[in-house]
Write a protein that holds these residues in place. Structure first.
Motif, PDB file in Angstrom:
ATOM      1  N   ALA A  85       9.595 -17.158 -18.453  1.00 32.08           N
ATOM      2  CA  ALA A  85       8.312 -16.452 -18.594  1.00 32.08           C
ATOM      3  C   ALA A  85       8.583 -15.006 -18.992  1.00 32.08           C
ATOM      4  O   ALA A  85       9.704 -14.519 -18.891  1.00 32.08           O
ATOM      5  N   GLY A  86       7.540 -14.343 -19.449  1.00 34.44           N
ATOM      6  CA  GLY A  86       7.657 -12.919 -19.753  1.00 34.44           C
ATOM      7  C   GLY A  86       8.055 -12.663 -21.196  1.00 34.44           C
ATOM      8  O   GLY A  86       8.576 -13.544 -21.880  1.00 34.44           O
ATOM      9  N   THR A  87       7.802 -11.438 -21.631  1.00 33.77           N
ATOM     10  CA  THR A  87       8.097 -11.089 -23.025  1.00 33.77           C
ATOM     11  C   THR A  87       8.839  -9.763 -23.101  1.00 33.77           C
ATOM     12  O   THR A  87       8.737  -8.920 -22.202  1.00 33.77           O
ATOM     13  N   VAL A  88       9.549  -9.604 -24.195  1.00 34.90           N
ATOM     14  CA  VAL A  88      10.318  -8.382 -24.420  1.00 34.90           C
ATOM     15  C   VAL A  88       9.358  -7.242 -24.767  1.00 34.90           C
ATOM     16  O   VAL A  88       8.396  -7.448 -25.505  1.00 34.90           O
ATOM     17  N   ALA A  89       9.617  -6.050 -24.235  1.00 39.53           N
ATOM     18  CA  ALA A  89       8.749  -4.892 -24.525  1.00 39.53           C
ATOM     19  C   ALA A  89       8.750  -4.610 -26.020  1.00 39.53           C
ATOM     20  O   ALA A  89       9.794  -4.688 -26.665  1.00 39.53           O
ATOM     21  N   SER A  90       7.580  -4.287 -26.559  1.00 39.29           N
ATOM     22  CA  SER A  90       7.531  -4.081 -28.007  1.00 39.29           C
ATOM     23  C   SER A  90       7.012  -2.701 -28.396  1.00 39.29           C
ATOM     24  O   SER A  90       7.040  -2.334 -29.554  1.00 39.29           O
ATOM     25  N   TYR A  91       6.540  -1.920 -27.421  1.00 38.49           N
ATOM     26  CA  TYR A  91       5.921  -0.658 -27.832  1.00 38.49           C
ATOM     27  C   TYR A  91       6.949   0.376 -28.298  1.00 38.49           C
ATOM     28  O   TYR A  91       6.613   1.353 -28.956  1.00 38.49           O
ATOM     29  N   ILE A  92       8.222   0.138 -27.955  1.00 39.77           N
ATOM     30  CA  ILE A  92       9.291   0.922 -28.586  1.00 39.77           C
ATOM     31  C   ILE A  92       9.964  -0.081 -29.533  1.00 39.77           C
ATOM     32  O   ILE A  92      10.648  -1.012 -29.080  1.00 39.77           O
ATOM     33  N   PRO A  93       9.716   0.023 -30.857  1.00 40.23           N
ATOM     34  CA  PRO A  93      10.105  -1.039 -31.776  1.00 40.23           C
ATOM     35  C   PRO A  93      11.556  -1.503 -31.608  1.00 40.23           C
ATOM     36  O   PRO A  93      11.827  -2.709 -31.654  1.00 40.23           O
ATOM     37  N   GLU A  94      12.453  -0.586 -31.344  1.00 33.58           N
ATOM     38  CA  GLU A  94      13.855  -0.973 -31.242  1.00 33.58           C
ATOM     39  C   GLU A  94      14.095  -1.927 -30.054  1.00 33.58           C
ATOM     40  O   GLU A  94      14.951  -2.808 -30.116  1.00 33.58           O
ATOM     41  N   LEU A  95      13.321  -1.766 -28.996  1.00 31.40           N
ATOM     42  CA  LEU A  95      13.499  -2.641 -27.829  1.00 31.40           C
ATOM     43  C   LEU A  95      13.067  -4.065 -28.135  1.00 31.40           C
ATOM     44  O   LEU A  95      13.570  -5.030 -27.550  1.00 31.40           O
ATOM     45  N   ALA A  96      12.109  -4.205 -29.071  1.00 28.79           N
ATOM     46  CA  ALA A  96      11.596  -5.540 -29.411  1.00 28.79           C
ATOM     47  C   ALA A  96      12.685  -6.406 -30.033  1.00 28.79           C
ATOM     48  O   ALA A  96      12.559  -7.630 -30.088  1.00 28.79           O
ATOM     49  N   ARG A  97      13.764  -5.781 -30.459  1.00 29.86           N
ATOM     50  CA  ARG A  97      14.837  -6.561 -31.098  1.00 29.86           C
ATOM     51  C   ARG A  97      15.808  -7.174 -30.098  1.00 29.86           C
ATOM     52  O   ARG A  97      16.741  -7.867 -30.462  1.00 29.86           O
ATOM     53  N   GLN A  98      15.604  -6.889 -28.808  1.00 31.08           N
ATOM     54  CA  GLN A  98      16.548  -7.396 -27.799  1.00 31.08           C
ATOM     55  C   GLN A  98      16.479  -8.921 -27.708  1.00 31.08           C
ATOM     56  O   GLN A  98      15.417  -9.509 -27.864  1.00 31.08           O
ATOM     57  N   ASP A  99      17.613  -9.516 -27.405  1.00 31.17           N
ATOM     58  CA  ASP A  99      17.660 -10.970 -27.219  1.00 31.17           C
ATOM     59  C   ASP A  99      17.000 -11.309 -25.874  1.00 31.17           C
ATOM     60  O   ASP A  99      17.505 -10.916 -24.822  1.00 31.17           O
ATOM     61  N   GLN A 122       9.856   8.311 -32.548  1.00 23.69           N
ATOM     62  CA  GLN A 122       8.847   8.009 -33.573  1.00 23.69           C
ATOM     63  C   GLN A 122       7.565   7.433 -32.989  1.00 23.69           C
ATOM     64  O   GLN A 122       6.551   7.362 -33.661  1.00 23.69           O
ATOM     65  N   THR A 123       7.639   6.975 -31.743  1.00 22.38           N
ATOM     66  CA  THR A 123       6.443   6.376 -31.125  1.00 22.38           C
ATOM     67  C   THR A 123       6.106   7.151 -29.852  1.00 22.38           C
ATOM     68  O   THR A 123       5.863   6.575 -28.804  1.00 22.38           O
ATOM     69  N   ALA A 124       6.092   8.482 -30.001  1.00 20.76           N
ATOM     70  CA  ALA A 124       6.054   9.331 -28.809  1.00 20.76           C
ATOM     71  C   ALA A 124       4.656   9.788 -28.397  1.00 20.76           C
ATOM     72  O   ALA A 124       4.516  10.612 -27.496  1.00 20.76           O
ATOM     73  N   ALA A 125       3.618   9.254 -29.052  1.00 19.13           N
ATOM     74  CA  ALA A 125       2.274   9.817 -28.860  1.00 19.13           C
ATOM     75  C   ALA A 125       1.895   9.958 -27.389  1.00 19.13           C
ATOM     76  O   ALA A 125       1.440  11.023 -26.950  1.00 19.13           O
ATOM     77  N   ARG A 126       2.121   8.884 -26.616  1.00 15.41           N
ATOM     78  CA  ARG A 126       1.690   8.939 -25.223  1.00 15.41           C
ATOM     79  C   ARG A 126       2.480   9.982 -24.414  1.00 15.41           C
ATOM     80  O   ARG A 126       1.918  10.768 -23.646  1.00 15.41           O
TER      81      ARG A 126
END
Ligand code: GLU
Length: 426
Positions: free
Chosen positions: A133-147, A273-277
């Motif tokens: 269950a669960g999904t890889v974090a995607s709001y930091i694009p580089e983390l979305a590439r994790q296995d 690059q995704t630092a808005a928050r």
């Protein structure tokens, strides 16, 4: 676990940090070595090799710096176990190593019965691995590439007993798992009063990156983004950002017993690059004069991103957790990394605020100080006993790693590690 098992572990509760200020006198030490050799013989351990094997069966890692003298004495061909083998090897046997051998022969190491314990942990690891269950974090694009299926676990006890399972030796970026360490470093550099003038110590009851401050216009605590940015603002603000990053990196490495602490440049760039928050959080804090006078808020945010992008493997992270479990002394090197009071403060905030919006539930049901991060890392501290680190990028909706939560819950069913387990025994 039966009651005798329970008391075996409960005995270690509240134990003071070990192996500091080891200065017993020489004659007493020689006498203890003689007794040790006699006891070993009675237990059927007659040679240096047999003793080394016994220690490694108990999970003791003889390669750790703290035990270098002992390893030198026990290395090589099997020799009859007599006090002079220690002297002949030219090895200095610190009182700490002597006590460790005594405890090992007496079945009193931090994790008693290490064989059984490791088998049980391996089972819990396998159960948790089944959970997809669960999904890889995607709001930091580089983390979305994790296995998503990478899974590692490591344990390090106060006696240097170590266990590594799965991908325990693959480094990952720490993300929020670094927050307790940044907080501890900020305390060491500034003192408690100064740090808490600018950051509270109350669970926020909101998302980790919520635009909110406490009634005194401070971030609620150092375990959420705003509070963590505030802590980085207080880490050697007069130096360059790269010097400050290097300082944190050295601090993390020493907490982890000299493990390699790297830097993931790609994650760092992705985060910038995704630092808005996070930028909004800085603006909010700035608007309310939350920062220390003269703080360079851009530099604080930059350092925050850099520290989130530091990397360790589970082995190293378990040692950092064990350092916290040991009142601030690293169990691999024997060096004091932080003062006991800083350790206590850090653990208190990990217990109340370390697991995002699941912190209360985790404290209730697992009862251990812990910190998770969006890359999938989790460090768990079992005070007076051990540190555990896990890595699995599959996250639940609170942002905690699913397998880490599953593992924690089962661990507590099997072992009386909940910090209040002692009050529930008759
Ligand atoms: N660097 C991440 C952020 O600022 C950390 C998030 C986390 O691990 O909780 O959003």
């Amino acid at each position: 676990m039966n009651r005798s098992g329970l008391s075996r572990f409960s005995r270690f509760r509240g134990r003071r940090a070990r192996f500091e200020h080891d200065r017993s006198d020489r004659a007493a030490q020689d006498e203890r070595l003689r007794v040790l050799c006699r006891t070993a013989k009675q237990a059927g351990i007659g040679t240096t090799r047999a003793l080394a094997e016994r220690l490694s069966r108990e999970g003791v890692d003889l390669d750790i710096p703290r035990l270098a003298g002992l390893k030198a004495a026990l290395d090589g061909e099997a020799r009859p176990l007599k006090p002079d083998v220690f002297e002949a090897a030219g090895a200095e046997i610190p009182a700490d190593a002597l006590r460790l051998m005594e405890r090992a022969l007496d079945g009193q190491l931090a994790i008693a019965g290490f064989g059984g314990f490791s088998g049980r942990i391996a089972n819990l690891f396998d159960y948790a691995r089944e959970n997809r269950a669960g999904t890889v974090a995607s709001y930091i694009p580089e983390l979305a590439r994790q296995d998503p299926d990478r899974f590692g676990l490591a344990v390090c006890s106060l006696d240097g007993q170590r266990l590594a399972l799965g991908n325990a030796e693959q480094a990952f970026c720490l993300q929020s798992v670094v927050k307790p360490l940044n907080y501890a470093l900020a305390l060491a550099l500034n003192g408690e009063n100064q740090v808490h003038r600018h950051v509270g110590r109350e669970p926020s009851g909101r998302r980790f990156n919520e635009l909110a401050l406490d009634p005194d216009n401070r971030p609620h605590n150092p375990m959420i983004n705003s509070g963590a940015i505030m802590c980085t603002a207080m880490i050697r603000p007069s130096r360059s950002v790269t010097d400050r990053q290097e300082l944190v990196q050295r601090f993390v490495a020493s907490a982890a017993g000299g493990a390699a602490c790297g830097f993931d440049e790609a994650v760092y760039r992705s985060e910038r690059q995704t630092a808005a928050r996070n930028l909004s959080l800085v603006k909010l804090m700035d608007e309310h004069d939350a920062f220390p006078e003269g703080a360079d808020t851009d530099a604080a945010l930059d350092l925050y991103f850099r520290t989130c992008s530091l990397t360790l493997d589970c082995q190293g992270l378990s040692v950092a957790a064990a350092m916290l479990a040991n009142g601030g002394v690293c169990p691999l090197t024997g060096h004091r990394v932080i003062d006991p009071r800083i350790g206590r403060n850090t653990l208190s905030l990990m217990l109340t605020c370390g697991m995002y919006d699941y912190s209360g539930e985790y404290a209730f049901s697992v009862g251990l100080p812990a910190k998770s991060g969006v890359s999938g890392g989790l460090m768990i501290v079992i005070p007076g006993i051990a540190g555990i680190a896990l890595f699995s990028p599959r996250l639940d909706r609170q942002g905690n790693c699913v397998r880490g939560i599953e593992f924690s819950r089962r661990l507590i069913e099997d072992y009386p590690f909940h910090i209040f387990a002692g009050v529930a025994t008759d």
